[in-house]
Scaffold this motif. Structure first.
Motif, PDB file in Angstrom:
ATOM      1  N   PRO A 493       0.824  -1.210   0.000  1.00  0.00           N
ATOM      2  CA  PRO A 493       0.000   0.000   0.000  1.00  0.00           C
ATOM      3  C   PRO A 493       0.861   1.265   0.000  1.00  0.00           C
ATOM      4  CG  PRO A 493      -0.628  -1.489   1.784  1.00  0.00           C
ATOM      5  CD  PRO A 493       0.701  -1.946   1.274  1.00  0.00           C
ATOM      6  N   SER A 494       0.412   2.261  -0.725  1.00  0.00           N
ATOM      7  CA  SER A 494       1.010   3.591  -0.688  1.00  0.00           C
ATOM      8  C   SER A 494      -0.131   4.592  -0.506  1.00  0.00           C
ATOM      9  CB  SER A 494       1.775   3.878  -1.987  1.00  0.00           C
ATOM     10  OG  SER A 494       0.886   3.930  -3.082  1.00  0.00           O
ATOM     11  N   ALA A 495       0.213   5.857  -0.474  1.00  0.00           N
ATOM     12  CA  ALA A 495      -0.839   6.863  -0.291  1.00  0.00           C
ATOM     13  C   ALA A 495      -0.480   8.164  -0.966  1.00  0.00           C
ATOM     14  CB  ALA A 495      -1.102   7.101   1.192  1.00  0.00           C
ATOM     15  N   LEU A 496      -1.488   8.771  -1.587  1.00  0.00           N
ATOM     16  CA  LEU A 496      -1.378  10.145  -2.061  1.00  0.00           C
ATOM     17  C   LEU A 496      -1.790  11.033  -0.898  1.00  0.00           C
ATOM     18  CD1 LEU A 496      -3.104   9.825  -5.566  1.00  0.00           C
ATOM     19  CD2 LEU A 496      -0.657   9.721  -5.046  1.00  0.00           C
ATOM     20  N   ILE A 497      -0.926  11.949  -0.522  1.00  0.00           N
ATOM     21  CA  ILE A 497      -1.176  12.792   0.653  1.00  0.00           C
ATOM     22  C   ILE A 497      -1.363  14.251   0.242  1.00  0.00           C
ATOM     23  CG2 ILE A 497      -0.242  13.639   2.837  1.00  0.00           C
ATOM     24  CD1 ILE A 497      -0.897  10.697   2.964  1.00  0.00           C
ATOM     25  N   VAL A 498      -2.531  14.792   0.587  1.00  0.00           N
ATOM     26  CA  VAL A 498      -2.708  16.246   0.533  1.00  0.00           C
ATOM     27  C   VAL A 498      -2.361  16.754   1.922  1.00  0.00           C
ATOM     28  CG1 VAL A 498      -4.301  18.154   0.225  1.00  0.00           C
ATOM     29  CG2 VAL A 498      -4.529  16.114  -1.198  1.00  0.00           C
ATOM     30  N   PRO A 499      -1.248  17.453   2.061  1.00  0.00           N
ATOM     31  CA  PRO A 499      -0.788  17.823   3.398  1.00  0.00           C
ATOM     32  C   PRO A 499      -1.535  19.011   3.992  1.00  0.00           C
ATOM     33  CG  PRO A 499       0.723  18.683   1.766  1.00  0.00           C
ATOM     34  CD  PRO A 499      -0.314  17.902   1.007  1.00  0.00           C
ATOM     35  N   ASN A 500      -1.411  19.133   5.290  1.00  0.00           N
ATOM     36  CA  ASN A 500      -1.839  20.342   5.983  1.00  0.00           C
ATOM     37  C   ASN A 500      -0.704  21.350   5.805  1.00  0.00           C
ATOM     38  OD1 ASN A 500      -2.195  22.376   7.924  1.00  0.00           O
ATOM     39  ND2 ASN A 500      -3.293  21.007   9.302  1.00  0.00           N
ATOM     40  N   PHE A 501      -0.826  22.209   4.817  1.00  0.00           N
ATOM     41  CA  PHE A 501       0.285  23.079   4.442  1.00  0.00           C
ATOM     42  C   PHE A 501       0.670  24.041   5.562  1.00  0.00           C
ATOM     43  CE2 PHE A 501      -0.884  21.751   0.104  1.00  0.00           C
ATOM     44  CZ  PHE A 501       0.379  21.426  -0.374  1.00  0.00           C
ATOM     45  N   GLU A 502      -0.298  24.452   6.373  1.00  0.00           N
ATOM     46  CA  GLU A 502       0.024  25.352   7.478  1.00  0.00           C
ATOM     47  C   GLU A 502       0.973  24.666   8.457  1.00  0.00           C
ATOM     48  OE1 GLU A 502       0.385  28.595   9.775  1.00  0.00           O
ATOM     49  OE2 GLU A 502      -0.619  28.498   7.820  1.00  0.00           O
ATOM     50  N   LYS A 503       0.673  23.405   8.786  1.00  0.00           N
ATOM     51  CA  LYS A 503       1.548  22.657   9.697  1.00  0.00           C
ATOM     52  C   LYS A 503       2.909  22.400   9.053  1.00  0.00           C
ATOM     53  CE  LYS A 503       0.697  20.991  13.173  1.00  0.00           C
ATOM     54  NZ  LYS A 503       0.893  21.467  14.554  1.00  0.00           N
ATOM     55  N   LEU A 504       2.919  22.132   7.741  1.00  0.00           N
ATOM     56  CA  LEU A 504       4.191  21.907   7.058  1.00  0.00           C
ATOM     57  C   LEU A 504       5.056  23.166   7.078  1.00  0.00           C
ATOM     58  CD1 LEU A 504       3.613  19.717   3.871  1.00  0.00           C
ATOM     59  CD2 LEU A 504       4.214  19.030   6.184  1.00  0.00           C
ATOM     60  N   ARG A 505       4.418  24.315   6.879  1.00  0.00           N
ATOM     61  CA  ARG A 505       5.186  25.565   6.901  1.00  0.00           C
ATOM     62  C   ARG A 505       5.791  25.817   8.282  1.00  0.00           C
ATOM     63  NH1 ARG A 505       1.200  27.193   3.029  1.00  0.00           N
ATOM     64  NH2 ARG A 505      -0.286  27.771   4.664  1.00  0.00           N
ATOM     65  N   GLN A 506       5.021  25.484   9.316  1.00  0.00           N
ATOM     66  CA  GLN A 506       5.540  25.641  10.672  1.00  0.00           C
ATOM     67  C   GLN A 506       6.748  24.722  10.889  1.00  0.00           C
ATOM     68  OE1 GLN A 506       2.333  24.937  13.422  1.00  0.00           O
ATOM     69  NE2 GLN A 506       1.067  26.591  12.605  1.00  0.00           N
ATOM     70  N   TRP A 507       6.633  23.475  10.417  1.00  0.00           N
ATOM     71  CA  TRP A 507       7.735  22.515  10.586  1.00  0.00           C
ATOM     72  C   TRP A 507       8.959  22.972   9.791  1.00  0.00           C
ATOM     73  CZ3 TRP A 507      10.910  19.366   7.742  1.00  0.00           C
ATOM     74  CH2 TRP A 507      11.581  18.366   8.426  1.00  0.00           C
ATOM     75  N   ALA A 508       8.709  23.430   8.575  1.00  0.00           N
ATOM     76  CA  ALA A 508       9.814  23.871   7.721  1.00  0.00           C
ATOM     77  C   ALA A 508      10.546  25.050   8.356  1.00  0.00           C
ATOM     78  CB  ALA A 508       9.289  24.250   6.340  1.00  0.00           C
ATOM     79  N   LYS A 509       9.800  25.994   8.907  1.00  0.00           N
ATOM     80  CA  LYS A 509      10.414  27.161   9.543  1.00  0.00           C
ATOM     81  C   LYS A 509      11.261  26.743  10.738  1.00  0.00           C
ATOM     82  CE  LYS A 509       9.278  31.658  11.570  1.00  0.00           C
ATOM     83  NZ  LYS A 509       8.162  32.600  11.928  1.00  0.00           N
ATOM     84  N   ALA A 510      10.727  25.796  11.534  1.00  0.00           N
ATOM     85  CA  ALA A 510      11.454  25.333  12.709  1.00  0.00           C
ATOM     86  C   ALA A 510      12.724  24.577  12.343  1.00  0.00           C
ATOM     87  CB  ALA A 510      10.548  24.445  13.566  1.00  0.00           C
ATOM     88  N   ASN A 511      12.749  24.032  11.114  1.00  0.00           N
ATOM     89  CA  ASN A 511      13.904  23.250  10.676  1.00  0.00           C
ATOM     90  C   ASN A 511      14.724  23.974   9.603  1.00  0.00           C
ATOM     91  OD1 ASN A 511      13.748  20.232  11.859  1.00  0.00           O
ATOM     92  ND2 ASN A 511      11.667  21.025  11.566  1.00  0.00           N
ATOM     93  N   ASN A 512      14.550  25.284   9.536  1.00  0.00           N
ATOM     94  CA  ASN A 512      15.339  26.142   8.646  1.00  0.00           C
ATOM     95  C   ASN A 512      15.244  25.727   7.176  1.00  0.00           C
ATOM     96  OD1 ASN A 512      16.398  27.739  10.822  1.00  0.00           O
ATOM     97  ND2 ASN A 512      17.769  26.022  11.299  1.00  0.00           N
ATOM     98  N   ILE A 513      14.047  25.331   6.758  1.00  0.00           N
ATOM     99  CA  ILE A 513      13.804  24.989   5.356  1.00  0.00           C
ATOM    100  C   ILE A 513      12.998  26.123   4.732  1.00  0.00           C
ATOM    101  CG2 ILE A 513      12.649  23.395   3.773  1.00  0.00           C
ATOM    102  CD1 ILE A 513      13.120  21.192   5.849  1.00  0.00           C
ATOM    103  N   SER A 514      13.502  26.690   3.667  1.00  0.00           N
ATOM    104  CA  SER A 514      12.795  27.793   3.009  1.00  0.00           C
ATOM    105  C   SER A 514      12.144  27.307   1.724  1.00  0.00           C
ATOM    106  CB  SER A 514      13.775  28.927   2.694  1.00  0.00           C
ATOM    107  OG  SER A 514      14.802  28.473   1.837  1.00  0.00           O
ATOM    108  N   ALA A 515      10.959  27.821   1.468  1.00  0.00           N
ATOM    109  CA  ALA A 515      10.235  27.479   0.236  1.00  0.00           C
ATOM    110  C   ALA A 515       9.352  28.665  -0.127  1.00  0.00           C
ATOM    111  CB  ALA A 515       9.391  26.224   0.427  1.00  0.00           C
ATOM    112  N   GLU A 516       9.314  29.002  -1.408  1.00  0.00           N
ATOM    113  CA  GLU A 516       8.565  30.174  -1.856  1.00  0.00           C
ATOM    114  C   GLU A 516       7.088  29.866  -2.099  1.00  0.00           C
ATOM    115  OE1 GLU A 516      10.458  31.867  -5.217  1.00  0.00           O
ATOM    116  OE2 GLU A 516      12.295  32.434  -4.140  1.00  0.00           O
TER     117      GLU A 516
END
Length: 590
Positions: A493-516
């Motif tokens: 089994p695999s999965a197509l994931i529509v992420p919670n982008f708000e939570k992803l942005r928070q995680w990315a910021k906390a881990n010094n990942i930048s994305a436009e």
């Protein structure tokens, strides 16, 4: 109890409410009295007859939820005209099929935008004689008439009142009330024929205790049988019905109307839960810990509250404090008066049911289909079992076939599919309607839905997987908004994931990942690895052959316009698999 929807209307008017309906006008909600609704229904009914329509003719209704929808529907129900409700999100070509198939002679539309859809297909609809538009419209086409010009302001004459009363008495339970086209997660939409008796039986037997002191907010599409039947039930019990301006305005309208009851779908609760958790994610540690403690206290109280037992003293004191400091404030975000929600159309995640019950807003999950008018089973206050869709309602029978399919028999089962005898005979055998849903009934009579029969996935190793329970489990992960499990003829089994982008942005910021952009964020390898790890942790309690091994992160939410979800927010699994075929193939070829 009503034998027909025409008699329901007469019963509703008899309450004499000055606020039978609430509608947003000039920035505030204003009441519409029962006497005014009666006048408008009587006037519109007379105009429909004057236009040449008669009992049994089809009239389509293409509109968002608004008071004109209800008035138009009641005008049809009291005259024997068959209502063909259509989703306002449909394309012109989809509308063309339904108008042509139903043979509608008139269509009522809400806006000029909907009118334009009809203009583009009208020449291919020889049976369509006219359009009635709710909004103001300037047109030289004599076939297009404004709704306001038909209902006018003068009172009904004595002859018109007698005619309305006579017509109400003439409508019989076996008369066709509506042809409702299924949203069609697969295949061509089918026109479900529901009689007045079908609807009346569900109003009688659904078991929900609405009262004349309640205020309901109507915001799910009225063209869907669930909201329509709910509104009928509200009106039968004398409940005031407020119409939301739009789905986008529901959050604001809830605060304005402060409803006590409402019908919603799981996606509605998912979004509220997600917003609350996002806000807590950025709160101070003290505030976040207080929130978590309060919700956990509410969850500990659930077993006692479900059966009406008093809380143990220590828990009672903790719950009172949790309610004062946190839970009451969460309820205030939904108006502060909500007694309970009813949820349907798709399975409700257990974590959502527990969260809202802990907060003090029970969600009574129910089950049904368009073909069953719709309610088959329901949870009720004082008789709830979270994680199930409740017990079978009175006068309806349910049994589980040898392959797990849920079969239904009763007065709520449709007459059949319009002009589709073969499909009708395949769906109804010896009086039993084959739902296509897989489920099980526990020893106390509560039904639990496992999945759609057609959705069961068979891996290349021969194992059968029910995707919906896995998808609901995945959505309990903070980083997941929507998930579609893939496994048919695949080795895992695999999965197509529509992420919670708000939570992803928070995680990315906390881990010094930048994305436009969200698109760039979804492609980040470090973030993908984190999300895949979270998904695997979430699936750890599943059998090994059910556990999602790999994921693909999608760059945007699913959309009705792109055909990925239905208007009731159900995923069109086959459409999604086709649209993302290359993405799926890449998962298995990496």
């Amino acid at each position: 109890m009503p034998e027909t929807l025409a008699r329901l209307f007469r019963h509703t008017i008899a309450y004499g409410r000055t606020d039978m309906m609430l509608t947003k006008q000039d920035g505030e909600y204003r009441p519409i009295a029962a006497c005014e609704v009666e006048r408008q229904v009587g006037r519109l009914r007379s105009e429909l007859f004057r236009a040449g329509l008669s009992k049994g003719d089809r009239c389509a209704l293409l509109s968002e939820n608004r008071w004109e929808w209800a008035v138009s529907d009641f005008a049809m129900m009291t005259s024997g005209i068959v209502n063909v409700p259509l989703y306002p999100t449909l394309t012109a070509e989809q509308i063309h099929y339904m108008l042509e198939h139903s043979g509608a002679r008139v269509i009522m539309v809400s806006t000029t935008e909907q009118l334009e859809k009809i203009r583009t297909i009208w020449e291919r609809l020889p049976l369509l004689e006219g359009v009635i538009i709710f909004d103001k419209c300037t047109s030289d086409d004599e076939r297009i008439v404004e709704f306001a010009s038909l209902i006018r302001e003068e009172s009904l004459s004595s002859d018109e009142k007698k005619s309305l009363e006579s017509s109400i008495n003439e409508i019989q339970g076996e008369d066709l009330a509506s042809i409702i086209y299924t949203s069609g997660t697969t295949g061509t939409p089918k026109g479900v024929m529901l009689t007045h008796a079908n609807f009346a039986s569900n109003i009688r037997d659904n078991g929900y205790e609405f009262t004349a002191n309640d205020v309901a907010l109507s915001f799910l599409p009225l063209c869907h049988v669930a909201e329509r039947m709910a509104d009928y039930a509200y009106y039968w019990h004398g409940t005031t019905v407020a119409y939301a301006e739009s789905l986008d305005a529901v959050a604001q309208n809830i605060l304005e109307v402060r409803p006590t009851i409402a019908l919603a779908v799981p996606r509605f609760f998912e979004k509220i839960h997600s917003r609350v958790m996002e806000k807590m994610g950025t709160a101070s540690p003290i505030r976040r810990n207080l929130f978590n403690w309060a919700v956990q206290t509410g969850i500990e109280a659930i077993p006692y509250r479900l059966i009406g037992d008093p809380l143990p003293l220590a828990l009672k004191l903790r719950y009172a404090m949790a309610d004062k400091l946190v839970l009451r404030k969460l309820r205030d975000r939904l108006g502060g008066r909500m007694r309970y929600f009813v949820s349907g159309a798709a399975p409700l995640g257990l974590h959502l049911a527990e969260f809202f019950y802990a907060v003090g807003i029970p969600i009574c999950e129910a089950y049904g289909l368009t073909e069953t008018s719709p309610v088959v089973t329901a949870n009720h206050l004082g008789k709830m079992r979270l994680g199930t869709v409740g017990k079978v309602i009175p006068n309806v029978e349910v049994k589980i076939a040898h392959d797990g399919e849920i079969l239904v028999r009763g007065p709520n089962v449709m007459r059949g599919y319009y002009k589709m005898d073969t499909a009708t005979n395949e769906a109804i055998i010896d009086g039993w309607f084959y739902t296509g849903d897989i489920g099980e009934i526990d020893q106390e009579g509560y039904l639990k839905i496992t999945d759609r029969k057609k959705d069961l996935l068979k891996t290349s190793g021969g194992k059968y997987i029910a995707p919906q329970p896995i998808e609901n489990l995945l959505k309990s992960c903070d980083y997941v908004s929507t998930a579609v499990v893939i496994a048919e003829r695949r080795n895992f089994p695999s999965a197509l994931i529509v992420p919670n982008f708000e939570k992803l942005r928070q995680w990315a910021k906390a881990n010094n990942i930048s994305a436009e952009s969200d698109s760039e964020l979804a492609k980040d390898s470090e973030l993908s690895a984190m999300l895949e790890s979270e998904v695997q942790k979430t699936c750890a309690t599943l059998a090994s052959y059910e556990q999602v091994k790999k994921i693909a992160i999608l760059e945007r939410e699913f959309s009705i316009d792109r055909g990925e979800i239905t208007p009731t927010m159900k995923v069109r699994r086959h459409a999604v698999e086709k649209l993302y075929a290359s993405v799926i193939d890449e998962i298995y070829t990496q």
